[in-house]
Design a protein around this motif. Structure first.
Motif, PDB file in Angstrom:
ATOM      1  N   GLN A  17      -9.631 -12.891   2.132  1.00 44.16           N
ATOM      2  CA  GLN A  17      -8.881 -12.742   3.311  1.00 44.16           C
ATOM      3  C   GLN A  17      -7.577 -12.196   3.096  1.00 44.16           C
ATOM      4  OE1 GLN A  17      -9.422 -15.572   6.670  1.00 44.16           O
ATOM      5  NE2 GLN A  17     -11.020 -16.322   5.502  1.00 44.16           N
ATOM      6  N   LEU A  18      -6.668 -12.743   2.164  1.00 41.15           N
ATOM      7  CA  LEU A  18      -5.548 -12.481   1.738  1.00 41.15           C
ATOM      8  C   LEU A  18      -5.447 -11.120   1.098  1.00 41.15           C
ATOM      9  CD1 LEU A  18      -4.335 -15.885   0.301  1.00 41.15           C
ATOM     10  CD2 LEU A  18      -3.481 -14.558   2.466  1.00 41.15           C
ATOM     11  N   VAL A  19      -6.476 -10.978   0.148  1.00 38.20           N
ATOM     12  CA  VAL A  19      -6.409  -9.569  -0.510  1.00 38.20           C
ATOM     13  C   VAL A  19      -6.913  -8.367   0.546  1.00 38.20           C
ATOM     14  CG1 VAL A  19      -7.954  -8.274  -2.266  1.00 38.20           C
ATOM     15  CG2 VAL A  19      -7.220 -10.480  -2.707  1.00 38.20           C
ATOM     16  N   GLY A  20      -7.711  -8.785   1.329  1.00 40.16           N
ATOM     17  CA  GLY A  20      -7.937  -7.615   2.288  1.00 40.16           C
ATOM     18  C   GLY A  20      -6.953  -7.308   3.204  1.00 40.16           C
ATOM     19  N   SER A  21      -6.377  -8.399   3.814  1.00 37.08           N
ATOM     20  CA  SER A  21      -5.242  -8.092   4.612  1.00 37.08           C
ATOM     21  C   SER A  21      -4.022  -7.390   4.153  1.00 37.08           C
ATOM     22  CB  SER A  21      -4.872  -9.396   5.438  1.00 37.08           C
ATOM     23  OG  SER A  21      -4.497 -10.418   4.322  1.00 37.08           O
ATOM     24  N   THR A  22      -3.715  -7.954   2.644  1.00 33.00           N
ATOM     25  CA  THR A  22      -2.696  -7.284   1.970  1.00 33.00           C
ATOM     26  C   THR A  22      -3.071  -5.863   1.589  1.00 33.00           C
ATOM     27  OG1 THR A  22      -2.256  -9.425   0.876  1.00 33.00           O
ATOM     28  CG2 THR A  22      -1.293  -7.377  -0.159  1.00 33.00           C
ATOM     29  N   VAL A  23      -4.039  -5.458   1.475  1.00 27.76           N
ATOM     30  CA  VAL A  23      -4.510  -3.685   1.260  1.00 27.76           C
ATOM     31  C   VAL A  23      -4.343  -3.284   2.375  1.00 27.76           C
ATOM     32  CG1 VAL A  23      -6.385  -2.373   0.632  1.00 27.76           C
ATOM     33  CG2 VAL A  23      -6.000  -4.565  -0.733  1.00 27.76           C
ATOM     34  N   PHE A  24      -4.632  -3.559   3.503  1.00 25.55           N
ATOM     35  CA  PHE A  24      -4.908  -2.860   4.553  1.00 25.55           C
ATOM     36  C   PHE A  24      -3.197  -2.788   5.163  1.00 25.55           C
ATOM     37  CE2 PHE A  24      -9.056  -3.541   4.824  1.00 25.55           C
ATOM     38  CZ  PHE A  24      -9.502  -2.421   5.144  1.00 25.55           C
ATOM     39  N   LEU A  25      -2.339  -4.055   4.817  1.00 23.06           N
ATOM     40  CA  LEU A  25      -0.946  -3.682   5.393  1.00 23.06           C
ATOM     41  C   LEU A  25      -0.227  -2.947   4.458  1.00 23.06           C
ATOM     42  CD1 LEU A  25      -0.486  -7.602   6.585  1.00 23.06           C
ATOM     43  CD2 LEU A  25      -0.747  -5.549   7.908  1.00 23.06           C
ATOM     44  N   LEU A  26      -0.451  -2.982   3.068  1.00 27.53           N
ATOM     45  CA  LEU A  26       0.323  -2.170   2.293  1.00 27.53           C
ATOM     46  C   LEU A  26      -0.178  -0.477   2.693  1.00 27.53           C
ATOM     47  CD1 LEU A  26      -0.013  -3.719  -1.133  1.00 27.53           C
ATOM     48  CD2 LEU A  26       2.075  -3.402   0.246  1.00 27.53           C
ATOM     49  N   HIS A  27      -1.162  -0.292   2.967  1.00 25.91           N
ATOM     50  CA  HIS A  27      -1.944   1.311   3.388  1.00 25.91           C
ATOM     51  C   HIS A  27      -1.103   1.475   4.450  1.00 25.91           C
ATOM     52  CE1 HIS A  27      -4.634   1.295   0.347  1.00 25.91           C
ATOM     53  NE2 HIS A  27      -5.151   2.604   0.365  1.00 25.91           N
ATOM     54  N   SER A  28      -0.787   0.511   5.423  1.00 28.68           N
ATOM     55  CA  SER A  28      -0.070   0.975   6.778  1.00 28.68           C
ATOM     56  C   SER A  28       1.456   1.385   6.316  1.00 28.68           C
ATOM     57  CB  SER A  28      -0.096  -0.249   7.510  1.00 28.68           C
ATOM     58  OG  SER A  28       0.688  -1.305   7.236  1.00 28.68           O
ATOM     59  N   ILE A  29       1.888   0.499   5.391  1.00 24.87           N
ATOM     60  CA  ILE A  29       3.439   1.036   4.957  1.00 24.87           C
ATOM     61  C   ILE A  29       3.571   2.280   4.578  1.00 24.87           C
ATOM     62  CG2 ILE A  29       5.165   0.176   3.512  1.00 24.87           C
ATOM     63  CD1 ILE A  29       4.402  -2.414   3.882  1.00 24.87           C
ATOM     64  N   TYR A  30       2.552   2.611   3.544  1.00 28.88           N
ATOM     65  CA  TYR A  30       2.803   3.943   2.840  1.00 28.88           C
ATOM     66  C   TYR A  30       2.336   5.148   3.781  1.00 28.88           C
ATOM     67  CZ  TYR A  30      -2.029   5.129   1.423  1.00 28.88           C
ATOM     68  OH  TYR A  30      -3.504   5.437   1.465  1.00 28.88           O
ATOM     69  N   THR A  31       1.492   4.681   4.989  1.00 24.92           N
ATOM     70  CA  THR A  31       1.223   5.880   5.598  1.00 24.92           C
ATOM     71  C   THR A  31       2.272   5.971   6.850  1.00 24.92           C
ATOM     72  OG1 THR A  31      -0.096   4.004   7.213  1.00 24.92           O
ATOM     73  CG2 THR A  31      -1.479   5.441   5.747  1.00 24.92           C
ATOM     74  N   LEU A  32       3.030   4.964   7.075  1.00 22.67           N
ATOM     75  CA  LEU A  32       4.242   5.168   7.693  1.00 22.67           C
ATOM     76  C   LEU A  32       5.113   5.958   7.095  1.00 22.67           C
ATOM     77  CD1 LEU A  32       5.562   4.260  10.730  1.00 22.67           C
ATOM     78  CD2 LEU A  32       6.330   2.223   9.359  1.00 22.67           C
ATOM     79  N   ILE A  33       5.349   5.838   5.749  1.00 25.48           N
ATOM     80  CA  ILE A  33       6.321   6.660   4.989  1.00 25.48           C
ATOM     81  C   ILE A  33       5.915   7.890   5.203  1.00 25.48           C
ATOM     82  CG2 ILE A  33       7.088   6.863   2.639  1.00 25.48           C
ATOM     83  CD1 ILE A  33       6.994   3.880   2.239  1.00 25.48           C
ATOM     84  N   LEU A  34       4.580   8.314   4.905  1.00 21.99           N
ATOM     85  CA  LEU A  34       4.166   9.541   5.041  1.00 21.99           C
ATOM     86  C   LEU A  34       4.408  10.345   6.253  1.00 21.99           C
ATOM     87  CD1 LEU A  34       0.834   9.256   3.230  1.00 21.99           C
ATOM     88  CD2 LEU A  34       2.946  10.538   2.505  1.00 21.99           C
ATOM     89  N   TYR A  35       4.136   9.518   7.613  1.00 22.43           N
ATOM     90  CA  TYR A  35       4.682   9.910   8.685  1.00 22.43           C
ATOM     91  C   TYR A  35       6.317  10.200   8.807  1.00 22.43           C
ATOM     92  CZ  TYR A  35       4.954  10.177  13.850  1.00 22.43           C
ATOM     93  OH  TYR A  35       5.320  10.729  15.062  1.00 22.43           O
ATOM     94  N   ALA A  36       6.723   9.585   8.464  1.00 25.90           N
ATOM     95  CA  ALA A  36       8.468   9.825   8.249  1.00 25.90           C
ATOM     96  C   ALA A  36       8.760  11.092   7.843  1.00 25.90           C
ATOM     97  CB  ALA A  36       9.147   8.678   7.708  1.00 25.90           C
ATOM     98  N   PHE A  37       7.952  11.365   6.470  1.00 23.78           N
ATOM     99  CA  PHE A  37       8.152  12.659   5.966  1.00 23.78           C
ATOM    100  C   PHE A  37       7.664  14.053   6.710  1.00 23.78           C
ATOM    101  CE2 PHE A  37       8.729  10.222   1.896  1.00 23.78           C
ATOM    102  CZ  PHE A  37      10.079  10.304   2.017  1.00 23.78           C
ATOM    103  N   ASN A  38       6.645  13.621   7.431  1.00 25.45           N
ATOM    104  CA  ASN A  38       5.754  14.748   8.328  1.00 25.45           C
ATOM    105  C   ASN A  38       5.393  14.108   9.578  1.00 25.45           C
ATOM    106  OD1 ASN A  38       4.470  16.961   9.107  1.00 25.45           O
ATOM    107  ND2 ASN A  38       3.003  16.777   7.431  1.00 25.45           N
TER     108      ASN A  38
END
Length: 538
Positions: A227-248
């Protein structure tokens, strides 16, 4: 014969290459992976409780998996009993209740809810203490407050027990209880439970698992780790998708991906072992509302992502009605008391399952119209199937018993499918940009060649015109009328400027080809000011 074999090969390859067949095979793979997972974590054949007694004498706890304490438990409705009261006083009437399951049938009167309180009792017969380790119980879902007593010792409790709504406080999460018997051959397990919040589910609704401490801790921490690994992976992906949205910020599909990722991460932390309550001081009512909202907005962002990826408009009246309805229901969930949420649980299922069906309809229409590449459609369809599988099995867990609470493969495969789609799209766009750049470079070179060739072709006749005009002006100036002489001088001026422009074009072509030559020469200082003002006019 060879023609038949070749025909069968072509037919087989065409069938396997069919998108519908591939999606069906992928769905069977998901089902098979889940079945293998459940079989792996299924308990071995074991005795079941009969008449409130579970005989585990002769059971090899050292080398066996943990087992669920399912079967007939003794239940005392409307009584919160301790071991001392059971031994010293005459308790009220009891009956045998099937565990796990809702306790509504324990009351004689017809009831359309699961509110109430009571005490579960189970006598476990054992061979004595284990070698160098205690026994351990793993409790998952006991709704909605509980206290555990083993052989007269209070071992753990969640929430506040009470005989009415005003006295009790709900709290639900998984926990373990260890017990080392001295020379006892029997373990008396008492579980006091009170529920005044959930109208459809009360009591011990998930199996209590029992075994050696090593076995239980291994299984439990494996589940928590996943559960920790799964939640961490998805939350990290949410952070970098937010960074991508900030650029575009024009790509709304990236924003929808961010919403999906963060909702999945929060739902993992809020369900199963309720890990979010370990880090945040959330009451059970707030945790339940956070979990429900994460489920609802997961499907909402999934629909939004599908609309953007299929180049459809989010301004359609259907999507606007869906968004407005979800907003109103969100406000209701935030403002309503904990108990009222479960009275409209059907709306949660409606907002949860209908968007999944809408996503499949949109993808099916897109595949029929063939407006996109088959590879992209397959990847998005696979991701949608993974999310739908996770959603449907999560809904079925309320009606069927499964050997393990957390199953990570569906959402991990959904993440892989979405990531594959984005990478495929990125590399395709990069290839298209490279081709466009090469084409523009070629067109620019052809333009320079055309200008240089045109300049060469114009230079010779232009110089001839200039020389003729200069000869006529010098030799026939006396016989020319003033108006004609002025026209000849204008012709010389225009011709000189055109000649200078042609020379500049040729110099630019030579400069781009890096073959421009410089010839040093003396220049009188009197010509510098006019040249300066000609190049940089004020």
């Amino acid at each position: 014969m060879h023609r038949t074999i070749r025909f069968l090969k072509l037919k087989g390859s065409s069938i396997i290459g069919n998108p519908v067949v591939l999606l069906l095979l992928f769905s069977l793979f998901l089902f098979g992976a889940r079945a293998v997972w459940y079989v792996h974590y299924s308990p071995p054949e074991h005795p079941r409780a009969i008449g409130g007694v579970l005989d585990l004498r002769g059971w090899d706890f050292q080398n066996s998996k943990m087992i669920p304490l399912d079967g007939q438990w003794e239940f005392y409705p409307d009584q919160l009993l301790t071991g001392r009261r059971l031994n010293e006083e005459q308790p009220g009437k009891s009956q045998y209740l099937q565990v796990p399951g809702d306790w509504r049938s324990a009351w004689i009167s017809e009831r359309n809810h699961s509110y109430g309180f009571g005490t579960y009792r189970l006598r476990i017969l054992i061979d004595g203490p284990l070698d160098r380790q205690p026994y351990e119980f793993w409790f998952s879902d006991i709704y909605s407050s509980s206290q555990v007593e083993v052989n007269g010792n209070v071992m753990a409790g969640l929430g506040q027990l009470g005989v009415n709504r005003q006295q009790y406080e709900p709290q639900v999460r998984s926990f373990t209880v260890s017990y080392t018997p001295e020379q006892e051959r029997e373990i008396e397990l008492l579980v006091q439970v009170a529920n005044f919040d959930r109208p459809t589910k009360g009591g011990i609704t998930s199996a209590i698992r029992f075994g050696s401490q090593a076995r239980i801790d291994t299984e439990r921490w494996n589940s928590i780790g996943m559960q920790l690994v799964g939640s961490t992976v998805f939350l990290l992906h949410s952070i970098y998708t937010l960074i991508l949205y900030a650029f575009n910020s024009r790509q709304k599909s990236i924003l929808a991906s961010f919403g999906m990722m963060i909702c999945v991460g929060i739902s993992i932390l809020s369900s199963s072992d309720r890990l979010i309550t370990v880090w945040l001081p959330l009451t059970d009512s707030i945790r339940v509302k956070v979990l429900l909202l994460s489920y609802l907005y997961l499907t909402y962002f999934m629909v939004m992502l599908t609309i953007h990826l299929l180049n459809r408009s989010t301004r359609s009246w259907l999507f606007r009605i869906y968004s407005a309805s979800l907003l109103l229901y969100t406000l209701f969930l935030c403002a309503a008391p904990y108990r009222a949420v479960y009275h409209v649980i059907f709306l949660i299922n409606l907002f949860y399952l209908l968007p999944i069906a809408a996503v499949f309809v949109l993808f099916a229409l897109q595949v029929i119209r063939q407006r996109r590449r088959p590879g992209d459609d397959l990847l998005l369809f696979m991701a949608a199937i993974c999310v739908a599988s996770s959603v449907l099995w999560g809904a079925l867990k309320s009606y069927i018993s499964v050997p393990v609470d957390y199953y990570p493969i569906d959402m991990i495969l959904a993440l892989i499918a979405f990531s594959s789609y984005w990478f495929r799209r990125y590399f395709r766009n990069a290839e298209e940009n490279a081709r466009l750049t090469e084409r523009l470079t070629l067109d620019d070179r052809r333009k320079d060649e055309f200008l240089a060739h045109t300049a060469h072709e114009l230079r010779t006749p232009l110089h001839g015109l200039i020389n003729i005009a200069r000869t006529v002006l010098n030799e026939e100036s006396g016989s020319l009328r003033p108006r004609n002489a002025e026209g000849m001088r204008l012709l010389l001026t225009i011709g000189s400027r055109m000649s200078q422009l042609i020379n500049d074009l040729l110099d630019a072509a030579r400069l781009k080809e890096k073959r421009l030559s410089w010839t040093p020469a003396s220049c009188p200082c009197s010509r510098l000011p006019p040249l300066f003002f000609r190049c940089w006019p004020i």
